[in-house]
Design a protein around this motif. Structure first.
Motif, PDB file in Angstrom:
ATOM      1  N   PHE A  70      -2.669   3.938  -1.450  1.00 59.70           N
ATOM      2  CA  PHE A  70      -1.675   3.520  -2.470  1.00 59.70           C
ATOM      3  C   PHE A  70      -1.859   2.086  -2.539  1.00 59.70           C
ATOM      4  CE2 PHE A  70       0.223   7.753  -2.446  1.00 59.70           C
ATOM      5  CZ  PHE A  70       0.858   7.953  -3.724  1.00 59.70           C
ATOM      6  N   SER A  71      -2.135   1.468  -1.523  1.00 62.75           N
ATOM      7  CA  SER A  71      -2.214   0.058  -1.397  1.00 62.75           C
ATOM      8  C   SER A  71      -3.754  -0.207  -2.479  1.00 62.75           C
ATOM      9  CB  SER A  71      -2.559  -0.654  -0.077  1.00 62.75           C
ATOM     10  OG  SER A  71      -1.473  -0.408   0.780  1.00 62.75           O
ATOM     11  N   SER A  72      -4.684   0.577  -2.146  1.00 64.22           N
ATOM     12  CA  SER A  72      -6.093   0.254  -2.959  1.00 64.22           C
ATOM     13  C   SER A  72      -5.658   0.540  -4.430  1.00 64.22           C
ATOM     14  CB  SER A  72      -6.915   0.969  -2.415  1.00 64.22           C
ATOM     15  OG  SER A  72      -7.398   0.826  -0.981  1.00 64.22           O
ATOM     16  N   PHE A 125       2.991  -5.466  -2.138  1.00 62.94           N
ATOM     17  CA  PHE A 125       3.529  -5.937  -0.959  1.00 62.94           C
ATOM     18  C   PHE A 125       4.279  -4.961  -0.090  1.00 62.94           C
ATOM     19  CE2 PHE A 125       2.800 -10.050  -2.989  1.00 62.94           C
ATOM     20  CZ  PHE A 125       2.360 -10.670  -2.058  1.00 62.94           C
ATOM     21  N   ARG A 126       4.751  -4.071  -0.632  1.00 60.67           N
ATOM     22  CA  ARG A 126       5.769  -2.966  -0.165  1.00 60.67           C
ATOM     23  C   ARG A 126       4.814  -2.083   0.670  1.00 60.67           C
ATOM     24  NH1 ARG A 126      11.148  -3.146   0.789  1.00 60.67           N
ATOM     25  NH2 ARG A 126      11.495  -1.078   0.364  1.00 60.67           N
ATOM     26  N   LEU A 131       1.982  -0.589   5.806  1.00 63.09           N
ATOM     27  CA  LEU A 131       0.861  -0.440   6.648  1.00 63.09           C
ATOM     28  C   LEU A 131       0.897  -1.070   8.101  1.00 63.09           C
ATOM     29  CD1 LEU A 131      -1.872   1.168   6.693  1.00 63.09           C
ATOM     30  CD2 LEU A 131      -2.752  -0.896   5.402  1.00 63.09           C
ATOM     31  N   ARG A 132       1.262  -2.483   7.923  1.00 65.91           N
ATOM     32  CA  ARG A 132       1.425  -3.314   9.226  1.00 65.91           C
ATOM     33  C   ARG A 132       2.318  -2.741  10.188  1.00 65.91           C
ATOM     34  NH1 ARG A 132       1.250  -9.676   8.832  1.00 65.91           N
ATOM     35  NH2 ARG A 132       0.915  -9.269  10.910  1.00 65.91           N
ATOM     36  N   GLN A 133       3.490  -2.293   9.386  1.00 67.08           N
ATOM     37  CA  GLN A 133       4.730  -1.843  10.532  1.00 67.08           C
ATOM     38  C   GLN A 133       4.268  -0.529  11.019  1.00 67.08           C
ATOM     39  OE1 GLN A 133       8.825  -2.428   9.449  1.00 67.08           O
ATOM     40  NE2 GLN A 133       7.801  -2.375   7.248  1.00 67.08           N
ATOM     41  N   GLY A 174       9.529   2.575  -0.976  1.00 64.63           N
ATOM     42  CA  GLY A 174       9.674   1.403  -2.007  1.00 64.63           C
ATOM     43  C   GLY A 174       8.826   1.262  -2.785  1.00 64.63           C
ATOM     44  N   GLY A 175       7.309   1.378  -2.210  1.00 66.02           N
ATOM     45  CA  GLY A 175       6.307   1.116  -2.614  1.00 66.02           C
ATOM     46  C   GLY A 175       5.962   2.484  -3.936  1.00 66.02           C
ATOM     47  N   ILE A 176       6.339   3.323  -3.398  1.00 62.13           N
ATOM     48  CA  ILE A 176       6.148   4.707  -4.078  1.00 62.13           C
ATOM     49  C   ILE A 176       7.005   4.644  -5.413  1.00 62.13           C
ATOM     50  CG2 ILE A 176       6.418   7.149  -4.408  1.00 62.13           C
ATOM     51  CD1 ILE A 176       4.130   6.509  -2.969  1.00 62.13           C
ATOM     52  N   ARG A 177       8.185   4.362  -5.376  1.00 63.03           N
ATOM     53  CA  ARG A 177       9.360   4.119  -6.236  1.00 63.03           C
ATOM     54  C   ARG A 177       8.820   3.197  -7.491  1.00 63.03           C
ATOM     55  NH1 ARG A 177      12.882   4.105  -2.265  1.00 63.03           N
ATOM     56  NH2 ARG A 177      13.341   1.870  -2.457  1.00 63.03           N
TER      57      ARG A 177
END
Length: 238
Positions: A70-72, A125-126, A131-133, A174-177
């Motif tokens: 999803f980030s990509s 950013f979400r 991913l970092r967490q 939050g990113g999916i939303r």
């Protein structure tokens, strides 16, 4: 902007940034997100009891792949929208030719595209923070004491790992939303009233999944049947 545009934009801001709080109030603390935190606590407690963590490693690795995807994908969407912004006049002329699209100026069209880009940048950013967490969580799982060790704070350690895990997946959610609300934002290109209706529709769909879906009821029953253990109060002198 017209009054209807401003109302739609204000409603979108409340729904987009206040969703977590609204879902909490709607579910009275029993929505899917809060229930899944309890499930993760139980999972981490079971993980502490296992002599090996092969199953846990496989499950965590699968989620990392989803976050990376999803980030990509979000970066590609932002790049595509920047391309549209560079050809805003031509794109606005094409959309203005559709009979169901309300007339708006080229400047307004550009502002709407910039807003859509902002939604996806926020989502990026979400995803990256999730991913970092999640990498932190993997490290905590790897450093967890072995089952054969008589460690006195085992349950508290499990609770802390579950907190990091939940924080990571909250960011991921939050990113999916952002994708859902981006669909509502697209409706603004058609008409301000369509924007309002789409925002309310997305909000209702997400709340139903959180509070009254078949999955939410099943997860709630699961937690009732298999609650996590409660860690004892910590001695401040420890």
């Amino acid at each position: 902007m017209t009054i209807v545009d401003l109302i739609g934009l204000g409603l979108f801001a409340v729904a987009f940034f206040g969703y977590a709080r609204i879902a909490d109030l709607a579910g009275r603390g029993k929505n899917v997100n809060s229930l899944m935190h309890e499930v993760r606590r139980a999972w981490m407690q079971r993980m502490m009891e296992r002599p090996d963590r092969i199953v846990d490693s496989a499950l965590t690795g699968h989620t990392v792949n989803s976050m990376s995807f999803f980030s990509s994908a979000t970066i590609l969407v932002v790049a595509g929208l920047l391309g549209v912004l560079g050809q805003a006049e031509e794109a606005q002329k094409v959309i203005a030719g559709w009979i169901f699209v309300a007339h708006s100026s080229a400047t307004m069209f550009q502002l709407k595209i910039i807003g859509l880009i902002a939604v996806f940048v926020y989502g990026f950013f979400r995803f990256t923070w999730a991913l970092r967490q999640y990498n932190y969580c993997c490290t905590l799982i790897g450093a967890a004491p072995l089952a054969k060790n008589d460690y006195p704070h085992r349950l508290e350690l499990a609770d802390q790992i579950a907190r990091v895990y939940t924080s990571a997946l909250t960011s991921f959610g939050g990113g999916i939303r952002c994708y859902y609300f981006a669909l509502a934002w697209l409706a603004w290109l058609i008409d301000p009233m369509a924007f309002i209706v789409a925002t309310l529709g997305v909000m209702l769909v997400l709340l139903r999944r959180q509070v009254s879906s078949h999955s939410s009821r099943a997860i709630q029953r699961y937690v009732e049947l298999n609650p996590p253990e409660t860690s004892p109060a910590r001695d401040p002198n420890d």
